[in-house]
Design a protein around this motif. Structure first.
Motif, PDB file in Angstrom:
ATOM      1  N   ALA A 161       0.775  -1.451  -0.018  1.00 24.91           N
ATOM      2  CA  ALA A 161       0.121   0.094   0.087  1.00 24.91           C
ATOM      3  C   ALA A 161       0.934   1.286  -0.032  1.00 24.91           C
ATOM      4  O   ALA A 161       2.079   1.225   0.440  1.00 24.91           O
ATOM      5  CB  ALA A 161      -0.947  -0.009   1.206  1.00 24.91           C
ATOM      6  N   PRO A 162       0.560   2.491  -0.494  1.00 22.26           N
ATOM      7  CA  PRO A 162       0.987   3.513  -0.698  1.00 22.26           C
ATOM      8  C   PRO A 162       1.201   3.932   0.837  1.00 22.26           C
ATOM      9  O   PRO A 162       0.550   3.821   1.743  1.00 22.26           O
ATOM     10  CB  PRO A 162       0.273   4.628  -1.425  1.00 22.26           C
ATOM     11  N   ALA A 163       2.595   4.580   1.177  1.00 25.58           N
ATOM     12  CA  ALA A 163       2.753   4.871   2.680  1.00 25.58           C
ATOM     13  C   ALA A 163       2.001   5.741   3.173  1.00 25.58           C
ATOM     14  O   ALA A 163       1.616   5.668   4.499  1.00 25.58           O
ATOM     15  CB  ALA A 163       4.309   5.505   2.552  1.00 25.58           C
ATOM     16  N   GLU A 164       1.377   6.801   2.198  1.00 29.67           N
ATOM     17  CA  GLU A 164       0.362   7.676   3.126  1.00 29.67           C
ATOM     18  C   GLU A 164      -0.944   7.187   3.317  1.00 29.67           C
ATOM     19  O   GLU A 164      -1.790   7.797   4.084  1.00 29.67           O
ATOM     20  CB  GLU A 164       0.065   8.795   2.029  1.00 29.67           C
ATOM     21  N   LYS A 165      -1.380   5.922   2.976  1.00 26.57           N
ATOM     22  CA  LYS A 165      -2.226   5.251   3.310  1.00 26.57           C
ATOM     23  C   LYS A 165      -2.217   4.362   4.672  1.00 26.57           C
ATOM     24  O   LYS A 165      -3.076   4.186   5.297  1.00 26.57           O
ATOM     25  CB  LYS A 165      -2.749   4.043   2.552  1.00 26.57           C
ATOM     26  N   ILE A 166      -0.829   4.166   5.324  1.00 35.86           N
ATOM     27  CA  ILE A 166      -0.732   3.426   6.556  1.00 35.86           C
ATOM     28  C   ILE A 166      -0.496   4.594   7.482  1.00 35.86           C
ATOM     29  O   ILE A 166       0.061   5.307   7.814  1.00 35.86           O
ATOM     30  CB  ILE A 166       0.505   2.944   6.402  1.00 35.86           C
ATOM     31  N   LYS A 167      -1.902   4.677   8.162  1.00 31.74           N
ATOM     32  CA  LYS A 167      -2.058   5.710   9.240  1.00 31.74           C
ATOM     33  C   LYS A 167      -1.628   5.265  10.468  1.00 31.74           C
ATOM     34  O   LYS A 167      -1.339   5.953  11.529  1.00 31.74           O
ATOM     35  CB  LYS A 167      -3.392   6.431   9.188  1.00 31.74           C
ATOM     36  N   ILE A 168      -1.796   3.819  10.753  1.00 29.45           N
ATOM     37  CA  ILE A 168      -1.466   3.204  12.010  1.00 29.45           C
ATOM     38  C   ILE A 168      -0.131   2.748  11.950  1.00 29.45           C
ATOM     39  O   ILE A 168       0.218   1.798  11.066  1.00 29.45           O
ATOM     40  CB  ILE A 168      -2.508   2.057  12.319  1.00 29.45           C
ATOM     41  N   ARG A 169       0.690   3.161  12.747  1.00 32.02           N
ATOM     42  CA  ARG A 169       2.137   2.979  12.775  1.00 32.02           C
ATOM     43  C   ARG A 169       2.522   1.993  14.031  1.00 32.02           C
ATOM     44  O   ARG A 169       3.804   1.674  13.901  1.00 32.02           O
ATOM     45  CB  ARG A 169       3.103   4.082  12.332  1.00 32.02           C
ATOM     46  N   SER A 170       1.484   1.603  14.612  1.00 30.35           N
ATOM     47  CA  SER A 170       1.973   0.622  15.757  1.00 30.35           C
ATOM     48  C   SER A 170       1.589  -0.648  15.254  1.00 30.35           C
ATOM     49  O   SER A 170       2.434  -1.258  14.655  1.00 30.35           O
ATOM     50  CB  SER A 170       0.915   0.982  17.182  1.00 30.35           C
ATOM     51  N   SER A 171       0.238  -1.048  15.092  1.00 28.61           N
ATOM     52  CA  SER A 171      -0.110  -2.177  14.358  1.00 28.61           C
ATOM     53  C   SER A 171      -1.662  -2.325  14.071  1.00 28.61           C
ATOM     54  O   SER A 171      -2.425  -1.883  15.071  1.00 28.61           O
ATOM     55  CB  SER A 171       0.195  -3.328  15.163  1.00 28.61           C
ATOM     56  N   TYR A 172      -2.113  -2.819  13.043  1.00 27.41           N
ATOM     57  CA  TYR A 172      -3.421  -2.849  12.470  1.00 27.41           C
ATOM     58  C   TYR A 172      -4.206  -4.005  13.072  1.00 27.41           C
ATOM     59  O   TYR A 172      -3.700  -4.985  13.052  1.00 27.41           O
ATOM     60  CB  TYR A 172      -3.712  -2.843  10.990  1.00 27.41           C
ATOM     61  N   ASN A 173      -5.486  -3.955  13.598  1.00 22.28           N
ATOM     62  CA  ASN A 173      -6.343  -5.155  14.027  1.00 22.28           C
ATOM     63  C   ASN A 173      -6.414  -5.812  12.706  1.00 22.28           C
ATOM     64  O   ASN A 173      -6.681  -5.015  11.644  1.00 22.28           O
ATOM     65  CB  ASN A 173      -7.612  -4.486  14.641  1.00 22.28           C
ATOM     66  N   LEU A 174      -6.571  -7.106  12.719  1.00 24.05           N
ATOM     67  CA  LEU A 174      -6.752  -7.896  11.576  1.00 24.05           C
ATOM     68  C   LEU A 174      -7.816  -9.053  12.012  1.00 24.05           C
ATOM     69  O   LEU A 174      -7.565  -9.729  13.035  1.00 24.05           O
ATOM     70  CB  LEU A 174      -5.735  -8.475  10.942  1.00 24.05           C
ATOM     71  N   SER A 175      -9.004  -9.143  11.322  1.00 25.85           N
ATOM     72  CA  SER A 175      -9.989 -10.022  11.663  1.00 25.85           C
ATOM     73  C   SER A 175     -10.488 -11.163  10.611  1.00 25.85           C
ATOM     74  O   SER A 175     -10.476 -10.666   9.555  1.00 25.85           O
ATOM     75  CB  SER A 175     -11.215  -9.349  12.066  1.00 25.85           C
ATOM     76  N   GLY A 176     -10.534 -12.334  10.976  1.00 27.19           N
ATOM     77  CA  GLY A 176     -10.801 -13.287   9.947  1.00 27.19           C
ATOM     78  C   GLY A 176     -12.209 -13.975  10.558  1.00 27.19           C
ATOM     79  O   GLY A 176     -13.276 -13.563  10.195  1.00 27.19           O
ATOM     80  N   ILE A 177     -12.115 -15.045  11.256  1.00 23.02           N
ATOM     81  CA  ILE A 177     -13.324 -15.827  11.864  1.00 23.02           C
ATOM     82  C   ILE A 177     -12.885 -15.943  13.296  1.00 23.02           C
ATOM     83  O   ILE A 177     -11.696 -15.844  13.824  1.00 23.02           O
ATOM     84  CB  ILE A 177     -13.733 -17.087  11.242  1.00 23.02           C
ATOM     85  N   ASP A 178     -14.233 -16.251  14.201  1.00 23.08           N
ATOM     86  CA  ASP A 178     -13.871 -16.732  15.347  1.00 23.08           C
ATOM     87  C   ASP A 178     -14.541 -17.805  15.585  1.00 23.08           C
ATOM     88  O   ASP A 178     -15.699 -17.988  15.040  1.00 23.08           O
ATOM     89  CB  ASP A 178     -14.156 -15.388  16.224  1.00 23.08           C
ATOM     90  N   PHE A 179     -14.178 -18.814  16.478  1.00 26.68           N
ATOM     91  CA  PHE A 179     -14.999 -19.879  16.642  1.00 26.68           C
ATOM     92  C   PHE A 179     -14.189 -20.601  18.005  1.00 26.68           C
ATOM     93  O   PHE A 179     -13.332 -20.109  18.709  1.00 26.68           O
ATOM     94  CB  PHE A 179     -14.838 -21.011  15.760  1.00 26.68           C
TER      95      PHE A 179
END
Ligand code: AKB
Length: 324
Positions: A230-248
Motif C-alpha cells: 500500500a502507498p505509505a500515505e495510506k498507512i495511518k497506524i504505525r503501531s499495528s493494525y487489527n486484523l480479523s478473519g473468523i472466530d470459533f
C-alpha cells in the motif's frame, strides 16, 4: 527497473514458509532471501537463497542486508505466547532485540520497508473482548503480549522520530497446512486437523467454549503483502493494525470437522494455556484496516475445515506414495 528484493527472517516458521512461497510466486526466486537459524523444510522454497541468521546478531543481519541489497524485510522470528511463558528471558531478548536490530538497520537506510507482526496478545483481560476496536485498553498479562505491545510502541516511535517505514498487523491465531505452528495458544486449531485424520479424536488444551479470533494463513499472507504494497500515505497506524478473519470455539471447530469425519470426537483437558486464551479477545474489529488500505476478507469455519482436510489428505497421500 529492478524488482524489490525481500528478506524473510524466520523463514522456516509457520508464517515464514508461506510468505517465502508467495513472494517467490510474485517476484521470482531471485528476489527473495530466506533467513533463519535452520533451513525451511518445503520443496517449494528449495530454489530460494537461504542465509543462516540469528537475528540477535545485528552485524550478521546488516551484512546480509548489504550483500543482497535488500529492500523489504519481514522480521518474523519470535517466541510465541505459550513458549514465552516458559522462557521469559529468551522471549524478551528475541522478541525485542530482534525488532530493534531491524528498526536500527532501517534507520541507517539499509532497508526501505519493514514488516513486523504483532498479535491479538497485546490485548488483556481489561480489553473489551467482543469486536475489540483498534484503539482500546491494552493491558496484556503475558510475556509475549507485553513484548508485542512494547514492540508496537517502538514501531510507532521509530516511524515518528526517524521516518522508518515500518508496518504491522495484529495477527489472530493462524491456521495452515504446510507447517505446524510452535508454542502458541491458538495451536490447537491446527493440531486438531492432524489428529482428526490420524486418530479420529483430539484432546483440546482449551475448554469447549473458548472463543478466539482465527484466520486461514493464506489470508494472513495476503493481508501482509497488501499492507506492505500500500502507498505509505495510506498507512495511518504505525503501531499495528487489527486484523480479523473468523472466530470459533474448540466445540464449534469440532462440529465443523464432524460434518466430514462423522465419528470424530473431541475431549477437553485445559492446561496453563487456558488462562492465556481467557485474557484475549473473542473477536476483533478491523474496520480501520478496511478503511485505511482496503483490507477485506470473507471466510467461514466450514471453508477453513474443507481446505485443511483436503490439503492434509493430499499430503498424506504424497508421503505414503513416496515411502512405497
Ligand atoms: C499464539 O497463540 O501465541 C499466536 C498469537 C495469537 O499470536 N498464535
Amino acid at each position: 527497473m529492478r524488482k524489490e528484493r525481500s528478506l524473510v527472517i524466520g523463514a522456516a516458521g509457520q508464517i515464514g514458509i508461506e510468505l517465502v512461497i508467495k513472494l517467490k510466486e510474485m517476484y521470482g526466486a531471485e528476489n527473495v532471501i530466506a533467513a533463519d537459524i535452520r533451513p525451511p523444510h518445503a520443496e517449494e522454497v528449495a530454489d530460494v537463497h537461504f542465509e543462516h541468521l540469528n537475528i540477535l546478531n545485528h552485524e550478521q543481519l546488516e551484512s546480509i542486508l548489504e550483500k543482497h541489497k535488500v529492500d523489504v524485510v519481514y522480521q518474523l522470528a519470535a517466541l510465541l505466547s505459550a513458549s514465552a511463558e516458559k522462557q521469559p528471558d529468551l522471549a524478551w531478548d528475541l522478541n525485542m532485540n530482534g525488532l530493534f536490530h531491524i528498526l536500527n538497520a532501517a534507520r541507517k537506510g539499509l532497508v526501505k520497508r519493514v514488516f513486523w507482526p504483532s498479535s491479538i496478545a497485546v490485548f488483556g483481560p481489561t480489553t473489551p473482548s467482543v469486536g475489540t476496536p483498534q484503539i482500546t485498553v491494552c493491558e496484556p498479562n503475558t510475556i509475549y503480549g507485553i513484548s508485542k505491545l512494547a514492540g508496537e510502541r517502538w514501531c510507532e516511535y521509530y516511524h515518528a522520530k526517524f521516518g522508518v517505514d515500518v508496518r504491522s498487523l495484529r495477527y489472530p491465531g493462524l491456521i495452515g497446512h504446510r507447517s505446524l505452528p510452535g508454542g502458541g495458544t491458538t495451536d490447537y486449531a491446527v493440531d486438531i486437523f492432524y489428529k482428526a485424520l490420524e486418530r479420529g479424536s483430539y484432546e483440546s488444551f482449551l475448554s469447549a467454549d473458548t472463543r478466539l479470533p482465527m484466520m486461514y494463513i493464506e489470508e494472513a499472507i495476503r493481508a501482509t503483502i497488501e499492507l506492505m504494497e500500500a502507498p505509505a500515505e495510506k498507512i495511518k497506524i504505525r503501531s499495528s493494525y487489527n486484523l480479523s478473519g473468523i472466530d470459533f470455539t474448540p466445540l464449534e471447530l469440532a462440529e465443523a470437522i464432524k460434518k466430514d469425519i462423522s465419528d470424530f470426537t473431541i475431549s477437553y483437558a485445559p492446561d496453563f494455556r487456558q488462562k492465556i486464551a481467557d485474557s484475549w479477545p473473542q473477536s476483533i474489529d478491523d474496520s480501520v484496516a478496511q478503511s485505511d488500505w482496503g483490507w477485506k476478507t470473507e471466510q467461514t469455519v466450514d471453508d477453513l475445515v474443507s481446505i485443511m482436510l483436503t490439503e492434509l489428505r493430499k499430503k498424506k497421500l504424497i508421503s505414503e506414495t513416496s515411502h512405497n
